[in-house]
Design a protein around this motif. Structure first.
Motif, PDB file in Angstrom:
ATOM      1  N   PHE A 198      -1.141 -56.595  -2.461  1.00 13.00           N
ATOM      2  CA  PHE A 198      -2.445 -57.220  -2.289  1.00 13.00           C
ATOM      3  C   PHE A 198      -3.566 -56.204  -2.544  1.00 13.00           C
ATOM      4  CE2 PHE A 198      -6.150 -58.362   0.280  1.00 13.00           C
ATOM      5  CZ  PHE A 198      -6.376 -59.656  -0.145  1.00 13.00           C
ATOM      6  N   ILE A 199      -3.430 -55.020  -1.961  1.00 15.45           N
ATOM      7  CA  ILE A 199      -4.437 -53.970  -2.164  1.00 15.45           C
ATOM      8  C   ILE A 199      -4.507 -53.575  -3.635  1.00 15.45           C
ATOM      9  CG2 ILE A 199      -5.043 -51.583  -1.635  1.00 15.45           C
ATOM     10  CD1 ILE A 199      -3.821 -52.008   1.144  1.00 15.45           C
ATOM     11  N   PHE A 200      -3.357 -53.396  -4.268  1.00 15.64           N
ATOM     12  CA  PHE A 200      -3.312 -53.023  -5.681  1.00 15.64           C
ATOM     13  C   PHE A 200      -3.959 -54.110  -6.543  1.00 15.64           C
ATOM     14  CE2 PHE A 200      -1.053 -53.160  -9.789  1.00 15.64           C
ATOM     15  CZ  PHE A 200      -1.415 -51.914 -10.286  1.00 15.64           C
ATOM     16  N   THR A 201      -3.668 -55.367  -6.233  1.00  9.97           N
ATOM     17  CA  THR A 201      -4.230 -56.477  -7.008  1.00  9.97           C
ATOM     18  C   THR A 201      -5.738 -56.548  -6.871  1.00  9.97           C
ATOM     19  OG1 THR A 201      -2.191 -57.775  -6.793  1.00  9.97           O
ATOM     20  CG2 THR A 201      -4.199 -58.983  -7.341  1.00  9.97           C
ATOM     21  N   GLN A 202      -6.233 -56.417  -5.613  1.00  4.50           N
ATOM     22  CA  GLN A 202      -7.663 -56.566  -5.382  1.00  4.50           C
ATOM     23  C   GLN A 202      -8.468 -55.365  -5.870  1.00  4.50           C
ATOM     24  OE1 GLN A 202      -8.686 -59.552  -4.454  1.00  4.50           O
ATOM     25  NE2 GLN A 202      -6.510 -60.037  -4.416  1.00  4.50           N
ATOM     26  N   GLU A 203      -7.930 -54.172  -5.686  1.00  5.16           N
ATOM     27  CA  GLU A 203      -8.687 -52.965  -6.003  1.00  5.16           C
ATOM     28  C   GLU A 203      -8.515 -52.498  -7.444  1.00  5.16           C
ATOM     29  OE1 GLU A 203     -10.859 -51.714  -3.949  1.00  5.16           O
ATOM     30  OE2 GLU A 203     -10.314 -53.197  -2.421  1.00  5.16           O
TER      31      GLU A 203
END
Length: 238
Positions: free
Chosen positions: A180-185
């Protein structure tokens, strides 16, 4: 029609174990849990259907995260090589190793990523009203219930121990947070550029990450276009 010699020839037959789930005979609870344990398969089919018909970048990356999660599970199983409980209880299983549970890792990845998306990602693009917040709460509780039942089904049906299911859930949850963090950031800021690629335009791949309510957007755009075409058609007929 097969030849008689072919019918009499000895053969070692195997079933497709991806959806081959066994449950105790005359056990209604076990039968229900066996069907519930197939939910990850239904989710994958749903993702493929959405990708084919919607072709939306975030859906594709979500699906990619699920596939990566499955790959990590396969690696962990082959490194740890812990056998399943009641070894030999089931004739057909995808792999003899049970640590961590792939079903638990899959469903907890799906639940936690969806939870983070509903409460963090959608919060950034939408000033939710009370009814929309209620919908999010109901959906989150429903997904949590499904995750619990799928995890419990693997223990009840003797495919995994509680320890294997717990570690699978933890691994899936960690993978969900990281993805999720990788996708959003990292990925989401690149979506507009990716959507503008010639190959993306050829396959009609689009970025809807800035649209808060895609269903309402598609509904209003489709209704406006239909009315516009109807108006033009009426003008031509006059």
């Amino acid at each position: 029609m097969a030849a008689v010699d072919e019918c009499l020839a000895p053969a070692r037959w195997r079933s497709v174990s991806l959806t081959h789930v066994e449950y105790p005979a005359d056990d209604l609870t076990g039968q229900l849990l066996a069907y519930l344990s197939l939910i990850p398969v239904f989710i994958l089919v749903g993702f493929v259907t959405l990708i084919v018909f919607k072709r939306e970048l975030h859906t594709i990356t979500f699906f990619g995260g699920l596939l990566l999660n499955e790959g990590v599970n396969w690696v962990l199983k082959n490194i740890i090589q812990e056998t399943r409980p009641c070894e030999g209880a089931h004739a057909t299983v995808t792999t003899e190793y049970g640590m961590p549970s792939s079903h638990a890792q899959f469903i907890w990845f799906f639940f936690l990523y969806s939870f983070l998306f509903l409460y963090l990602r959608m919060h950034q693009t939408n000033n939710a009203r009370c009814l929309e917040l209620l919908w999010r709460h109901i959906l989150s509780i429903s997904l949590l219930t499904v995750a619990l039942f799928v995890s419990y089904s693997r223990v009840y049906l003797l495919y995994h121990s509680w320890r294997q299911v717990t570690y699978g859930g933890v691994a899936g949850s960690i993978m969900a947070v990281v993805w999720f963090i990788f996708t959003q950031e990292v990925l989401t800021p690149l979506f507009p550029k990716i959507a503008a690629w010639p190959i993306s335009e050829f396959f009609l791949i689009r970025d809807t990450s800035l649209i808060p309510n895609i269903l309402w957007f598609e509904y209003t755009v489709t209704r406006a276009e239909a009315r516009n075409r109807q108006r033009k058609l009426g003008t031509k007929l006059q």
